[in-house]
Design an enzyme around this catalytic site. Structure first.
Site, short mmCIF file in Angstrom:
data_model
loop_
_atom_site.label_atom_id
_atom_site.label_comp_id
_atom_site.label_asym_id
_atom_site.label_seq_id
_atom_site.Cartn_x
_atom_site.Cartn_y
_atom_site.Cartn_z
CG ASP A 120 -1.94 1.16 1.42
OD1 ASP A 120 -1.83 1.87 0.39
OD2 ASP A 120 -2.57 1.32 2.33
CB SER A 141 16.60 -14.38 -1.62
OG SER A 141 16.72 -16.00 -1.69
CE1 TYR A 198 11.41 -13.99 -2.21
CE2 TYR A 198 13.13 -15.50 -2.87
CZ TYR A 198 12.44 -14.74 -1.98
OH TYR A 198 12.93 -14.77 -0.70
CE LYS A 217 13.06 -11.08 -1.35
NZ LYS A 217 13.06 -10.14 -0.48
#
Length: 251
Positions: free
Chosen positions: A57, A130, A143, A147
């Site tokens: 948000d 990650s 993903y 990352k």
């Protein structure tokens, strides 16, 4: 000495472990997350504060909330993230929008919001990337790509904000128990370890191991460390054979 930290995604998994470790080290912690119940429970446990909201948000500013409640910040740890269990062929536009919004845009937005507070205290910014951001991981490709973007963002900010006295680093966890639960399409069961193989050290990384690395990078012992992406993976990426695809899915 007062030490105040904000941890986004602080109400579960690695984030909760980081909050607990920082509190044990004497930090006052603002626990940020989407779940009011979990954030408030951990904040109460640690005598900290809860900051509730969705990282995706754009109107949600956990940094401003934490600064208002704590009076300033010496460390901001941007740990909130989502994962998509899909290779690139099966990563939808909706997946991409959620991955980029939470894993990249929100990280930059919250980092930008933290600049003034951290410059005022000579503080540090830490991002959770990650091991999948260091090496491409096809089963979670979107993903993995986001990352990698976090690592590039971290290095750019380290160079840009160093003259302001702000250190910027990243932690890069490997397979870590409990596993990541927030996905682009909902939540996994906590503790999901499907497809994990033992790393060279023979034991899966624990959330508290990652928290220890985060606490070090936030501490005075790391005052000359910036622009670093630190792997915490029990040796998974030490060589091309340190981590291998499970036999049943080898090509």
């Amino acid at each position: 000495m007062t030490r105040r930290a904000l941890v986004t995604g602080g109400n579960s998994g690695i984030g909760a472990a980081i909050c607990r470790r920082l509190a044990a080290d004497g930090w006052t912690v603002a626990v940020a997350g989407r779940s009011r119940e979990r954030a408030e429970a951990i904040a109460q446990e640690l005598d900290g504060i809860a900051v509730v909201g969705d990282a995706a948000d754009a109107a949600h500013d956990p940094v401003a909330d934490a600064v208002r409640e704590l009076g300033g910040l010496e460390c901001v740890i941007l740990n909130a993230g989502v994962i998509a269990d899909a290779d690139l062929a099966h990563t939808t536009d909706d997946d991409w929008h959620r991955l980029l919004e939470v894993n990249v845009l929100a990280v930059h937005r919250h980092a930008r919001a933290a600049h003034a507070a951290l410059a005022a205290t000579g503080g540090s910014l830490l991002m959770t990337s990650s091991d999948a951001g260091v090496w491409g991981e096809t089963s979670i490709a979107g993903y993995s790509i986001t990352k990698r973007m976090v690592l590039a963002l971290m290095r750019c900010l380290a160079a840009e904000w160093g003259p302001d006295g702000i250190r910027v680093n990243a932690i890069c966890p490997g397979d870590t128990a409990p596993g990541m639960v927030t996905t682009t399409s909902g939540r996994r069961e906590p503790g999901t370890t499907d497809g994990w193989l033992p790393p060279p050290l023979g034991a899966t990384v624990r959330a508290q191991d990652v928290a220890g690395a985060a606490a070090f990078l936030a501490s005075e012992d790391a005052t000359r460390i910036t622009g670093v992406g630190l792997l915490i993976d029990a040796g998974m990426r030490a060589s091309s054979t340190g981590w291998q695809t499970a036999p049943e899915v080898r090509r």
